[in-house]
Design an enzyme around this catalytic site. Sequence first.
Site, PDB file in Angstrom:
ATOM      1  N   SER A 103      10.025  11.043   1.716  1.00  0.00           N
ATOM      2  CA  SER A 103      10.023  10.409   0.401  1.00  0.00           C
ATOM      3  C   SER A 103      10.902  11.212  -0.567  1.00  0.00           C
ATOM      4  O   SER A 103      12.096  11.384  -0.305  1.00  0.00           O
ATOM      5  CB  SER A 103       8.587  10.249  -0.105  1.00  0.00           C
ATOM      6  OG  SER A 103       8.537   9.411  -1.237  1.00  0.00           O
ATOM      7  N   GLU A 120       7.733  -0.164   3.954  1.00  0.00           N
ATOM      8  CA  GLU A 120       7.654   0.904   2.958  1.00  0.00           C
ATOM      9  C   GLU A 120       6.994   0.457   1.644  1.00  0.00           C
ATOM     10  O   GLU A 120       6.163   1.156   1.076  1.00  0.00           O
ATOM     11  CB  GLU A 120       9.059   1.426   2.643  1.00  0.00           C
ATOM     12  CG  GLU A 120       9.784   2.096   3.794  1.00  0.00           C
ATOM     13  CD  GLU A 120       9.476   3.575   3.894  1.00  0.00           C
ATOM     14  OE1 GLU A 120       8.641   4.062   3.119  1.00  0.00           O
ATOM     15  OE2 GLU A 120      10.085   4.244   4.753  1.00  0.00           O
ATOM     16  N   HIS A 130       4.840   3.084   3.439  1.00  0.00           N
ATOM     17  CA  HIS A 130       5.379   4.379   3.008  1.00  0.00           C
ATOM     18  C   HIS A 130       4.310   5.457   3.099  1.00  0.00           C
ATOM     19  O   HIS A 130       3.208   5.314   2.578  1.00  0.00           O
ATOM     20  CB  HIS A 130       5.868   4.248   1.567  1.00  0.00           C
ATOM     21  CG  HIS A 130       6.567   5.451   1.030  1.00  0.00           C
ATOM     22  ND1 HIS A 130       7.842   5.799   1.419  1.00  0.00           N
ATOM     23  CD2 HIS A 130       6.186   6.393   0.123  1.00  0.00           C
ATOM     24  CE1 HIS A 130       8.218   6.891   0.771  1.00  0.00           C
ATOM     25  NE2 HIS A 130       7.227   7.277  -0.019  1.00  0.00           N
TER      26      HIS A 130
END
Length: 486
Positions: free
Chosen positions: A187, A305, A393
């Site tokens: 990330s 995600e 995600h």
Amino acid sequence: MTETIVQTRAGRVSGLEGAGFTRFLGIPYARAERFGEPEAVAPWSGAHPANRFGRQCPQQYGGKVRRDVLEGPDYGEDCLHLNVYRPDGGAAGPKPVMVWIHGGAFMAGGSNAYDASRLAQEGDIVVVTINYRVGVLGFVNFGDALGLPAIPSNLGLRDQIAALEWVRDNIAAFGGDPGRVKICGQSAGSMSVSLLMVSPRARGLFHGAVMQSGAVSLIHDRARSIRDAQRFAAVLGLDQSSLERLRTMDLAELIGAQAAVSGQLSNAIPAAPWYDGDVLPASFEETLSAPTAPVPLLAGAARDEIRLFDLMPGNILPSKWPDLEALLREQLGEAHAARVLAAYPRNRKGRIALGSDLTFIMPTRHFAERHSAAQPTWFYRFDYAHPIAGATHGLDLTVFWPFKGFKMALARGGPDAGRRAELGRRMRAHVAHFVRHGDPGDIWPRYDRASRKLRVYDLADRIEADPLAARYAAWEGRDVQPGLGK
């Protein structure tokens, strides 16, 4: 546990031996005054006790300001610490090194959540996890917005570079090889890795990179960084004479301003790295044409995600049809936007696919494809799905790292056992092989523009050639920058 002493350039540190590993926690790698450049720590006498985690950097993710994540036993501005995990036994000689850069939207997170003892032992590698300044303390452009050149740009990235310099200068004392350092992150950590790949200040400090969900598009240009810093200035009543006040005001006041500015924004965060022409190139366009570090790359993203951002409170990334369409039309033009939109069905599944592609998947894959033209590159897609959130995600973190407890089992979609645990072991084995040898092993073909082969991670892995080719082709290698909005 048995005490182990290691000599660093600043002084001795005392770590603890565990079952098959030794760990050194809370080692100061730099020091910095508020809004100041990271500097070398002052040497100390005696042995610094590296037997407990250091404080993590102050942070606030959301509205209400909480004192417990600003100053106290676990958080504080004296936070530039790192942790070293060294396996016992294994191959003779210095061991390759993995440096983990945590995520958290450049607003939160820290190194202490990532217990690297299992990864170090399984992979026979030294693992270093680092803190860096986040939020208003690390990523707000007060220098340009207020005409205060004494405040350097991108302090959080400068911290990361200082940590890599510490690794270069000290890791040999811990049994690591300073000539075989790989940087890894997820990330915001993955975006940091991509930025270090194009930073002239980081050149030569690492020898390989792993990017997990995120690349250079999800940060700010200089104009956006100035606008957001001006929002802070308006909330706090700052001007060019405010340097001393910025450095001495109550931390809660600064973080309160961060919460206030966050409330003014849509599909954005109030603090993020920006293209500054110093640590980074001067613009996104320059970044796309800048040579990346001449090192091997392992990169990938999760299939769904954007689902995390559908489920979590706040509004930091675009996920709704009107926002996605507006971004595409504004930055790609009507004709190109129409081609992209035609590749996605106008339903919930299509919205999740488009939101995931726009924010994480396409920027990461485009970065990897550009890099693959000159350097060895491997790519993956993470398809293992949570029963509610899908392959969202951050789900890969819950499989890769040994997070424990009932809440983490819920986040993972079940216990760390069976085929789920085997998936985690495969992922760790591939990363560790990459750290040791510069490739992930396991008959994993390189990514190139001719075949675009990638690994699909799931309870049973597979290799695919150019999956969703029509969708990928519709983007034509272009990325959209959500951070360019008002």
